[in-house]
Design a protein around this motif. Sequence first.
Motif, PDB file in Angstrom:
ATOM      1  N   THR A 204       9.496  17.734  24.677  1.00 60.21           N
ATOM      2  CA  THR A 204      10.713  17.762  23.878  1.00 60.21           C
ATOM      3  C   THR A 204      11.472  16.467  24.095  1.00 60.21           C
ATOM      4  O   THR A 204      11.653  16.034  25.218  1.00 60.21           O
ATOM      5  CB  THR A 204      11.625  18.937  24.267  1.00 60.21           C
ATOM      6  N   ILE A 205      11.910  15.875  23.045  1.00 61.43           N
ATOM      7  CA  ILE A 205      12.660  14.631  23.149  1.00 61.43           C
ATOM      8  C   ILE A 205      14.115  14.939  23.504  1.00 61.43           C
ATOM      9  O   ILE A 205      14.771  14.174  24.194  1.00 61.43           O
ATOM     10  CB  ILE A 205      12.552  13.851  21.825  1.00 61.43           C
ATOM     11  N   LEU A 206      14.611  16.103  23.090  1.00 63.33           N
ATOM     12  CA  LEU A 206      16.002  16.464  23.305  1.00 63.33           C
ATOM     13  C   LEU A 206      16.362  16.520  24.793  1.00 63.33           C
ATOM     14  O   LEU A 206      17.398  15.999  25.199  1.00 63.33           O
ATOM     15  CB  LEU A 206      16.314  17.805  22.646  1.00 63.33           C
ATOM     16  N   LEU A 207      15.530  17.156  25.607  1.00 60.61           N
ATOM     17  CA  LEU A 207      15.842  17.255  27.032  1.00 60.61           C
ATOM     18  C   LEU A 207      15.888  15.876  27.688  1.00 60.61           C
ATOM     19  O   LEU A 207      16.737  15.616  28.539  1.00 60.61           O
ATOM     20  CB  LEU A 207      14.824  18.138  27.757  1.00 60.61           C
ATOM     21  N   LEU A 208      14.995  15.000  27.287  1.00 57.89           N
ATOM     22  CA  LEU A 208      14.971  13.646  27.851  1.00 57.89           C
ATOM     23  C   LEU A 208      16.242  12.890  27.489  1.00 57.89           C
ATOM     24  O   LEU A 208      16.928  12.359  28.361  1.00 57.89           O
ATOM     25  CB  LEU A 208      13.737  12.885  27.345  1.00 57.89           C
ATOM     26  N   THR A 209      16.575  12.844  26.216  1.00 55.77           N
ATOM     27  CA  THR A 209      17.741  12.065  25.797  1.00 55.77           C
ATOM     28  C   THR A 209      19.034  12.689  26.300  1.00 55.77           C
ATOM     29  O   THR A 209      19.952  11.976  26.715  1.00 55.77           O
ATOM     30  CB  THR A 209      17.787  11.920  24.261  1.00 55.77           C
ATOM     31  N   LEU A 210      19.131  14.013  26.303  1.00 62.16           N
ATOM     32  CA  LEU A 210      20.341  14.673  26.783  1.00 62.16           C
ATOM     33  C   LEU A 210      20.509  14.464  28.286  1.00 62.16           C
ATOM     34  O   LEU A 210      21.619  14.206  28.764  1.00 62.16           O
ATOM     35  CB  LEU A 210      20.312  16.159  26.443  1.00 62.16           C
ATOM     36  N   GLY A 211      19.430  14.556  29.043  1.00 59.69           N
ATOM     37  CA  GLY A 211      19.507  14.321  30.485  1.00 59.69           C
ATOM     38  C   GLY A 211      19.963  12.905  30.801  1.00 59.69           C
ATOM     39  O   GLY A 211      20.834  12.690  31.664  1.00 59.69           O
ATOM     40  N   ILE A 212      19.407  11.940  30.107  1.00 62.72           N
ATOM     41  CA  ILE A 212      19.813  10.544  30.321  1.00 62.72           C
ATOM     42  C   ILE A 212      21.262  10.348  29.891  1.00 62.72           C
ATOM     43  O   ILE A 212      22.039   9.662  30.581  1.00 62.72           O
ATOM     44  CB  ILE A 212      18.868   9.582  29.567  1.00 62.72           C
ATOM     45  N   SER A 213      21.666  10.961  28.786  1.00 66.13           N
ATOM     46  CA  SER A 213      23.049  10.850  28.311  1.00 66.13           C
ATOM     47  C   SER A 213      24.033  11.424  29.326  1.00 66.13           C
ATOM     48  O   SER A 213      25.080  10.833  29.590  1.00 66.13           O
ATOM     49  CB  SER A 213      23.227  11.584  26.986  1.00 66.13           C
ATOM     50  N   LEU A 214      23.705  12.570  29.890  1.00 66.52           N
ATOM     51  CA  LEU A 214      24.573  13.174  30.904  1.00 66.52           C
ATOM     52  C   LEU A 214      24.698  12.269  32.125  1.00 66.52           C
ATOM     53  O   LEU A 214      25.794  12.096  32.672  1.00 66.52           O
ATOM     54  CB  LEU A 214      24.037  14.546  31.304  1.00 66.52           C
ATOM     55  N   MET A 215      23.584  11.704  32.545  1.00 69.74           N
ATOM     56  CA  MET A 215      23.628  10.834  33.730  1.00 69.74           C
ATOM     57  C   MET A 215      24.386   9.535  33.448  1.00 69.74           C
ATOM     58  O   MET A 215      25.154   9.067  34.300  1.00 69.74           O
ATOM     59  CB  MET A 215      22.204  10.555  34.210  1.00 69.74           C
ATOM     60  N   LEU A 216      24.200   8.955  32.274  1.00 72.41           N
ATOM     61  CA  LEU A 216      24.940   7.740  31.926  1.00 72.41           C
ATOM     62  C   LEU A 216      26.439   8.024  31.819  1.00 72.41           C
ATOM     63  O   LEU A 216      27.263   7.227  32.296  1.00 72.41           O
ATOM     64  CB  LEU A 216      24.428   7.156  30.608  1.00 72.41           C
ATOM     65  N   THR A 217      26.813   9.137  31.237  1.00 69.50           N
ATOM     66  CA  THR A 217      28.223   9.510  31.130  1.00 69.50           C
ATOM     67  C   THR A 217      28.813   9.715  32.519  1.00 69.50           C
ATOM     68  O   THR A 217      29.932   9.271  32.799  1.00 69.50           O
ATOM     69  CB  THR A 217      28.382  10.779  30.280  1.00 69.50           C
ATOM     70  N   SER A 218      28.062  10.359  33.399  1.00 67.90           N
ATOM     71  CA  SER A 218      28.516  10.542  34.773  1.00 67.90           C
ATOM     72  C   SER A 218      28.762   9.195  35.443  1.00 67.90           C
ATOM     73  O   SER A 218      29.792   8.993  36.094  1.00 67.90           O
ATOM     74  CB  SER A 218      27.479  11.339  35.557  1.00 67.90           C
ATOM     75  N   GLY A 219      27.841   8.265  35.256  1.00 68.98           N
ATOM     76  CA  GLY A 219      28.006   6.932  35.832  1.00 68.98           C
ATOM     77  C   GLY A 219      29.222   6.210  35.274  1.00 68.98           C
ATOM     78  O   GLY A 219      29.961   5.550  36.017  1.00 68.98           O
ATOM     79  N   LEU A 220      29.452   6.342  33.965  1.00 71.78           N
ATOM     80  CA  LEU A 220      30.626   5.712  33.355  1.00 71.78           C
ATOM     81  C   LEU A 220      31.925   6.312  33.902  1.00 71.78           C
ATOM     82  O   LEU A 220      32.930   5.609  34.051  1.00 71.78           O
ATOM     83  CB  LEU A 220      30.570   5.843  31.836  1.00 71.78           C
ATOM     84  N   MET A 221      31.906   7.605  34.218  1.00 72.05           N
ATOM     85  CA  MET A 221      33.078   8.236  34.818  1.00 72.05           C
ATOM     86  C   MET A 221      33.295   7.756  36.247  1.00 72.05           C
ATOM     87  O   MET A 221      34.423   7.515  36.662  1.00 72.05           O
ATOM     88  CB  MET A 221      32.942   9.763  34.781  1.00 72.05           C
ATOM     89  N   TYR A 222      32.217   7.621  37.022  1.00 70.01           N
ATOM     90  CA  TYR A 222      32.328   7.134  38.403  1.00 70.01           C
ATOM     91  C   TYR A 222      32.912   5.726  38.444  1.00 70.01           C
ATOM     92  O   TYR A 222      33.743   5.419  39.279  1.00 70.01           O
ATOM     93  CB  TYR A 222      30.965   7.110  39.091  1.00 70.01           C
ATOM     94  N   VAL A 223      32.477   4.883  37.527  1.00 66.72           N
ATOM     95  CA  VAL A 223      32.931   3.497  37.491  1.00 66.72           C
ATOM     96  C   VAL A 223      34.361   3.412  36.966  1.00 66.72           C
ATOM     97  O   VAL A 223      35.072   2.451  37.236  1.00 66.72           O
ATOM     98  CB  VAL A 223      31.969   2.652  36.626  1.00 66.72           C
ATOM     99  N   GLY A 224      34.796   4.414  36.221  1.00 65.07           N
ATOM    100  CA  GLY A 224      36.148   4.431  35.699  1.00 65.07           C
ATOM    101  C   GLY A 224      36.273   3.909  34.279  1.00 65.07           C
ATOM    102  O   GLY A 224      37.373   3.665  33.801  1.00 65.07           O
ATOM    103  N   ILE A 225      35.148   3.730  33.603  1.00 70.37           N
ATOM    104  CA  ILE A 225      35.192   3.231  32.232  1.00 70.37           C
ATOM    105  C   ILE A 225      35.718   4.300  31.276  1.00 70.37           C
ATOM    106  O   ILE A 225      36.416   3.997  30.320  1.00 70.37           O
ATOM    107  CB  ILE A 225      33.803   2.718  31.802  1.00 70.37           C
ATOM    108  N   ILE A 226      35.382   5.563  31.528  1.00 72.83           N
ATOM    109  CA  ILE A 226      35.921   6.651  30.696  1.00 72.83           C
ATOM    110  C   ILE A 226      36.644   7.650  31.587  1.00 72.83           C
ATOM    111  O   ILE A 226      36.408   7.727  32.797  1.00 72.83           O
ATOM    112  CB  ILE A 226      34.824   7.360  29.868  1.00 72.83           C
TER     113      ILE A 226
END
Length: 164
Positions: free
Chosen positions: A43-65
């Motif tokens: 499934t492509i959805l699980l791959l892209t959603l998992g990466i999206s969640l991790m990237l969003t988490s990283g952006l929150m840690y850095v303080g960008i969002i």
Amino acid sequence: MTIANTIGKEGVAMDNMLTNLPHFLLGVGLVLLILEVIMGFTTILLLTLGISLMLTSGLMYVGIIDESLLSAFVVIAAVDAVLTVIVWRPLKMLQRDRTPKEVKSDWIGTTFDLESDVAPGAPGSARFSGVMWTVKTAIPITQGTTVEVVRVEVGVLHVKPAGS
């Protein structure tokens, strides 16, 4: 949150995954990626959603969002859409059916006597090695003829007269 809630057994401050949005997103993203790997990238959805969640988490840690649900949902949706567009074609090509490979079998070259007449379009059957096989051929062969196996499919032996 009090100090007592954030101090673990070792005396190190730690956040609860369920009360810290970036930790939660990172955890869920990792779980989705693990599921995708276990399922064999089907499934492509699980791959892209998992990466999206991790990237969003990283952006929150850095303080960008901001660490808010609304910001998280918007960024996850946008990143997921972009990733899906980027990886759709390459992953679809990986999932594409390939031409079946010719079976290499120990049965090829084995000879036996036919139990029934066999002709193109009129397959016969034979009990061979304790299994009832469908026998197919490109030329008519009569019952009792010794034949050689030239190709094997699931439950099907393709034969020709031995010695020809």
